[in-house]
Design a protein around this motif. Structure first.
Motif, PDB file in Angstrom:
ATOM      1  N   PRO A 134      14.137  16.717  39.449  1.00  0.00           N
ATOM      2  CA  PRO A 134      14.110  17.689  40.466  1.00  0.00           C
ATOM      3  C   PRO A 134      14.486  19.014  40.035  1.00  0.00           C
ATOM      4  CG  PRO A 134      15.709  15.976  41.244  1.00  0.00           C
ATOM      5  CD  PRO A 134      15.164  15.650  39.897  1.00  0.00           C
ATOM      6  N   VAL A 135      13.713  20.057  40.239  1.00  0.00           N
ATOM      7  CA  VAL A 135      13.977  21.400  39.979  1.00  0.00           C
ATOM      8  C   VAL A 135      13.956  22.259  41.417  1.00  0.00           C
ATOM      9  CG1 VAL A 135      13.200  23.631  38.849  1.00  0.00           C
ATOM     10  CG2 VAL A 135      12.866  21.180  38.027  1.00  0.00           C
ATOM     11  N   VAL A 136      14.994  22.737  41.584  1.00  0.00           N
ATOM     12  CA  VAL A 136      15.161  23.526  42.799  1.00  0.00           C
ATOM     13  C   VAL A 136      14.638  25.238  42.320  1.00  0.00           C
ATOM     14  CG1 VAL A 136      16.961  22.573  43.986  1.00  0.00           C
ATOM     15  CG2 VAL A 136      17.692  24.177  42.311  1.00  0.00           C
ATOM     16  N   MET A 137      13.903  25.601  43.315  1.00  0.00           N
ATOM     17  CA  MET A 137      13.505  27.033  43.153  1.00  0.00           C
ATOM     18  C   MET A 137      13.760  27.822  44.634  1.00  0.00           C
ATOM     19  SD  MET A 137       9.651  28.342  42.581  1.00  0.00           S
ATOM     20  CE  MET A 137       9.816  27.944  40.952  1.00  0.00           C
ATOM     21  N   GLY A 138      14.438  29.128  44.240  1.00  0.00           N
ATOM     22  CA  GLY A 138      14.916  29.666  45.453  1.00  0.00           C
ATOM     23  C   GLY A 138      14.128  31.175  45.301  1.00  0.00           C
ATOM     24  N   LEU A 139      13.607  31.663  46.677  1.00  0.00           N
ATOM     25  CA  LEU A 139      13.275  33.008  46.793  1.00  0.00           C
ATOM     26  C   LEU A 139      14.279  33.730  47.652  1.00  0.00           C
ATOM     27  CD1 LEU A 139      11.308  35.212  45.539  1.00  0.00           C
ATOM     28  CD2 LEU A 139      10.034  34.611  47.586  1.00  0.00           C
ATOM     29  N   ILE A 140      15.034  34.867  47.166  1.00  0.00           N
ATOM     30  CA  ILE A 140      16.004  35.242  47.798  1.00  0.00           C
ATOM     31  C   ILE A 140      15.511  36.646  48.464  1.00  0.00           C
ATOM     32  CG2 ILE A 140      18.528  36.232  47.585  1.00  0.00           C
ATOM     33  CD1 ILE A 140      18.548  34.958  44.940  1.00  0.00           C
ATOM     34  N   VAL A 141      15.885  36.753  49.827  1.00  0.00           N
ATOM     35  CA  VAL A 141      15.170  38.050  50.362  1.00  0.00           C
ATOM     36  C   VAL A 141      16.514  38.774  51.079  1.00  0.00           C
ATOM     37  CG1 VAL A 141      13.923  38.382  52.663  1.00  0.00           C
ATOM     38  CG2 VAL A 141      13.295  36.356  51.334  1.00  0.00           C
ATOM     39  N   ARG A 142      15.855  40.044  50.979  1.00  0.00           N
ATOM     40  CA  ARG A 142      17.089  41.061  51.543  1.00  0.00           C
ATOM     41  C   ARG A 142      16.168  42.113  52.255  1.00  0.00           C
ATOM     42  NH1 ARG A 142      20.667  44.679  47.221  1.00  0.00           N
ATOM     43  NH2 ARG A 142      18.712  45.716  47.032  1.00  0.00           N
ATOM     44  N   ASP A 143      16.245  42.045  53.397  1.00  0.00           N
ATOM     45  CA  ASP A 143      15.277  43.086  54.131  1.00  0.00           C
ATOM     46  C   ASP A 143      13.641  42.707  53.767  1.00  0.00           C
ATOM     47  OD1 ASP A 143      17.458  43.701  55.606  1.00  0.00           O
ATOM     48  OD2 ASP A 143      17.957  45.311  54.276  1.00  0.00           O
ATOM     49  N   THR A 144      13.228  43.926  53.424  1.00  0.00           N
ATOM     50  CA  THR A 144      11.725  43.823  52.801  1.00  0.00           C
ATOM     51  C   THR A 144      11.796  43.554  51.186  1.00  0.00           C
ATOM     52  OG1 THR A 144      11.678  46.263  52.958  1.00  0.00           O
ATOM     53  CG2 THR A 144      10.990  45.005  54.736  1.00  0.00           C
ATOM     54  N   GLU A 145      12.638  43.318  50.463  1.00  0.00           N
ATOM     55  CA  GLU A 145      12.740  43.075  49.166  1.00  0.00           C
ATOM     56  C   GLU A 145      13.046  41.668  48.848  1.00  0.00           C
ATOM     57  OE1 GLU A 145      14.957  47.079  47.275  1.00  0.00           O
ATOM     58  OE2 GLU A 145      16.062  45.612  48.399  1.00  0.00           O
ATOM     59  N   ILE A 146      12.588  41.199  47.838  1.00  0.00           N
ATOM     60  CA  ILE A 146      12.807  39.856  47.117  1.00  0.00           C
ATOM     61  C   ILE A 146      13.350  40.112  45.909  1.00  0.00           C
ATOM     62  CG2 ILE A 146      11.236  38.635  48.466  1.00  0.00           C
ATOM     63  CD1 ILE A 146       9.136  38.773  46.436  1.00  0.00           C
TER      64      ILE A 146
END
Ligand SMILES: [Zn+2]
Length: 265
Positions: A134-146
């Protein structure tokens, strides 16, 4: 007898017809041409009701006229996703079969289990199954930015979500918090599952999440991360191939942010 589709591998390369734009796979009649060089042969499932076989041929086999070997990645977007995923399964089964000829416990030669996709040791009965990492992938969001990052082996200019292998004893969430902290020094919360995808290079299961930025200034992990930064969803860099789970995660998240933003303004 019904037709069959043959996934014929030499190492990790797949045999297809020469056409660059619409390569095709060999069918059942092709088996007579390769009989003497087959190393392993597994049934891997059905594609549009046609039985598919994963076959590995020896290194000394030279493709017949009109055929060539190619990497699976070159077929992304050429074959449909169902076929790609089945070929990916075939590739992993061939690789597993090749690397599990012997019992890891006592060293005796393994035999194939009659019904399951497993190898059995005739001496100590130990069973070996195909490995999935298993590989975890995370997309981090801050308001309208990633937050996107690039590792040194990415294509020039390409950025993607944070990803890393799950360690033994970890939940997916624990792995995600740890990887994000290690790779970019950021803390997150509101982890939400998005989707998963088998990634046969060599045997990963990508599990994709979105999460919300909480705190921390970006510090890229030396050697692992070449660059990491916040991107406005209106000014994104070069992104991974549309067939990859990373790209689907980014597209999905960007669409969500846009929808939310428009609803508020
Ligand atoms: Zn054994």
């Amino acid at each position: 007898m019904a037709n069959q589709l043959l996934f014929i591998f030499q190492g990790n390369q797949l045999l297809v017809t020469n056409s660059e734009s619409s390569p095709a796979l060999p069918n059942k009649s092709f088996i007579d041409l390769i009989k003497s060089v087959i190393l392993r042969d597994h049934q891997v499932g059905f594609y549009e009701h046609v039985l598919c076989r994963a076959i590995e041929v020896s290194e000394d086999y030279t493709p017949s006229a009109g055929y060539r070997f190619t990497g699976l990645r070159t077929l992304f977007g050429v074959f449909d996703e169902q076929l790609i995923s089945l070929i990916g399964r075939a590739l992993q089964i061939v690789e597993w079969d090749r690397s599990h000829q012997y019992c890891p416990k006592c060293g005796n030669e393994n035999t194939r289990h009659e019904h399951e996709l497993a190898k059995v040791c005739p001496s100590c009965s130990y069973r070996s199954y195909p490995r999935i990492s298993p590989v975890v992938m995370g997309l981090i969001v801050r308001d309208t930015e990633i937050l996107l990052a690039r590792s040194p082996h990415f294509a020039p200019g390409m950025y993607s979500a944070i990803a890393g292998f799950c360690e033994v004893g970890e939940s997916l969430e624990m792995a995600l918090h740890r990887e994000i902290k290690e790779e970019v020094n950021v803390s997150v919360d509101s982890i939400q599952y998005y989707t998963s995808q088998s990634w046969p290079f060599p045997h990963s299961l990508m599990v994709a999440f979105t999460c919300r930025y909480v705190s921390g200034i970006i510090i890229p992990q030396p050697e692992e991360i070449e660059d990491a930064k916040w991107f406005s969803i209106d000014a994104l860099p070069l992104l991974p191939h549309p067939v990859s789970v990373a790209r689907k995660l980014i597209d999905f998240t960007v669409a969500n942010i846009k929808a939310r933003y428009h609803a508020l303004h």
